[in-house]
Scaffold this motif. Structure first.
Motif, PDB file in Angstrom:
ATOM      1  N   ILE A  50      -8.623   6.733   7.414  1.00 38.52           N
ATOM      2  CA  ILE A  50      -7.639   6.761   6.319  1.00 38.52           C
ATOM      3  C   ILE A  50      -6.827   5.469   6.237  1.00 38.52           C
ATOM      4  O   ILE A  50      -5.933   5.349   5.398  1.00 38.52           O
ATOM      5  CB  ILE A  50      -6.683   7.968   6.441  1.00 38.52           C
ATOM      6  CG1 ILE A  50      -5.865   7.911   7.749  1.00 38.52           C
ATOM      7  CG2 ILE A  50      -7.443   9.274   6.328  1.00 38.52           C
ATOM      8  CD1 ILE A  50      -4.721   8.925   7.790  1.00 38.52           C
ATOM      9  N   ILE A  62       0.834  -1.208   0.000  1.00 35.34           N
ATOM     10  CA  ILE A  62       0.000   0.000   0.000  1.00 35.34           C
ATOM     11  C   ILE A  62       0.867   1.255   0.000  1.00 35.34           C
ATOM     12  O   ILE A  62       0.588   2.225  -0.725  1.00 35.34           O
ATOM     13  CB  ILE A  62      -0.942  -0.008   1.226  1.00 35.34           C
ATOM     14  CG1 ILE A  62      -2.000  -1.105   1.075  1.00 35.34           C
ATOM     15  CG2 ILE A  62      -1.605   1.356   1.422  1.00 35.34           C
ATOM     16  CD1 ILE A  62      -2.762  -1.405   2.356  1.00 35.34           C
ATOM     17  N   LYS A  70      -5.030   3.401   3.021  1.00 30.74           N
ATOM     18  CA  LYS A  70      -4.908   4.309   1.877  1.00 30.74           C
ATOM     19  C   LYS A  70      -3.478   4.754   1.613  1.00 30.74           C
ATOM     20  O   LYS A  70      -3.213   5.414   0.596  1.00 30.74           O
ATOM     21  CB  LYS A  70      -5.802   5.532   2.094  1.00 30.74           C
ATOM     22  CG  LYS A  70      -7.289   5.186   2.205  1.00 30.74           C
ATOM     23  CD  LYS A  70      -8.138   6.428   2.436  1.00 30.74           C
ATOM     24  CE  LYS A  70      -9.614   6.058   2.562  1.00 30.74           C
ATOM     25  NZ  LYS A  70     -10.462   7.254   2.821  1.00 30.74           N
TER      26      LYS A  70
END
Length: 338
Positions: free
Chosen positions: A308, A54, A311
């Motif tokens: 969040i 990620i 992300k």
């Protein structure tokens, strides 16, 4: 054999559904972090690999069962792999699975430091709700670590740029906090803060103590005499030891004076009195230190940020600062590197 004197810092992964795995991979990709310590993540290797994908940090995750197996090679994350997070476990959602895992990471890290296999603990954020869902009824890391180490009383110290704050009470309601404050507790908290700063190399720290009421009660105009009853006896006892302790002072002016350099440490009476100013001074650079434990423990000063998580945008700054504090506080040991 070469000597590697960098302390081994056990980094707990925190709540696997939050930003912990991501900020760990971002922090450990930094050369300055690798240079100052030997970071050993206590968590789940598969989750760290997900986080690495990620964040696109390009780190290899080396799963180990014991610290002795760790290699600390450049570009590699060493992970004591507890294997508690299933594949595809969602980010950003409360989960008893993540809560149980967060507890187990802390438990393992504590035992490693107690056994001399690591020198300090640095914690990524956990979710109190998830911890409770898993059946572990602790208000947070501080109380959990006190339980695991058999420590009857500890204090929370927050460190931000230009400001250090230690708390007399933390995770209790305001009315309960005021009830709990008494001279013996205030004196012990001041003493823990004083001892921590002296150990860090500050020979004669200047300590400012907050009042409970506005304007420090203004000679009985506000409150029920809490300053005279609960705080002043503790300050006098500390001053009798020759310590530079001043107060009780109105919190609004005390924090201003501390930020400009008049004090090395502020003693806050309750959670928000201390947390608010620290977070205004710099949430991303704040560090939480548990004072009074037999092990060194530092932490980020922010939460799991479920909104969040997953992300790749979470900021690792607070974790880097927490690692620096862990290194500064960790005992120095001569260790042979393989």
């Amino acid at each position: 054999m070469n000597q590697d004197n960098r302390p081994v810092v056990a980094i707990t992964m925190g709540d696997a559904s939050g930003i912990g795995p991501e900020i760990i991979t971002k922090a450990l990709a930094r050369a300055d972090v690798q240079a100052m310590c030997r970071p050993l993540v206590i968590g789940d290797a598969a989750r760290l690999r997900e986080a690495d994908a990620i964040t696109r940090t390009g780190l290899a995750v080396h799963a180990v069962a014991t610290p002795a197996e760790a290699r600390y090679a450049p570009g590699t994350v060493e992970c004591i792999d507890l294997g508690l997070i299933p594949a595809g476990h969602p980010f950003g959602q409360l989960s008893a699975t993540s809560g149980e895992a967060a507890y187990r990471y802390i438990e393992r890290a504590t035992r490693l430091v107690e056994a001399g296999e690591a020198d300090a603990i640095c914690t990524a954020p956990l979710s109190k709700e998830a911890l409770h869902m898993a059946g572990h009824k602790y208000p947070g890391h501080t109380e959990l670590l006190a339980h695991l180490t058999g420590t009857p009383e500890v204090s929370m110290m927050l460190v931000a740029p230009k400001l250090r704050v230690i708390h007399v009470t933390t995770h209790v309601g305001l009315i309960d906090a005021i009830r709990r404050i008494e001279p013996g507790l205030v004196e012990r908290v001041i003493a823990r803060g004083h001892a921590t700063l002296v150990k860090s190399g500050m020979a004669d720290p200047r300590i400012g103590v907050c009042a409970i009421n506005p304007h420090a009660g203004e000679n009985g105009l506000f409150g029920q005499g809490e300053e005279e009853e609960k705080i002043i006896p503790a300050i006098k006892a500390c001053q009798a030891k020759g310590w530079r302790v001043e107060g009780p002072l109105p919190a609004d002016t005390l924090f201003f004076r501390a930020a400009r350099g008049d004090f090395d440490l502020v003693v806050a009476m309750y959670h928000d009195q201390g947390h608010g100013p620290v977070k205004v001074m710099g949430l991303e650079a704040g560090v939480n230190i548990t004072v009074g434990l037999p092990v060194i423990r530092t932490s980020v000063d922010h939460g799991t940020a479920f909104d969040i998580a997953g992300k790749g945008i979470a900021d690792e700054g607070s974790l880097v600062e927490a690692l620096k504090q862990a290194v500064d506080l960790a005992p120095r040991r001569e260790r042979a590197a393989a």
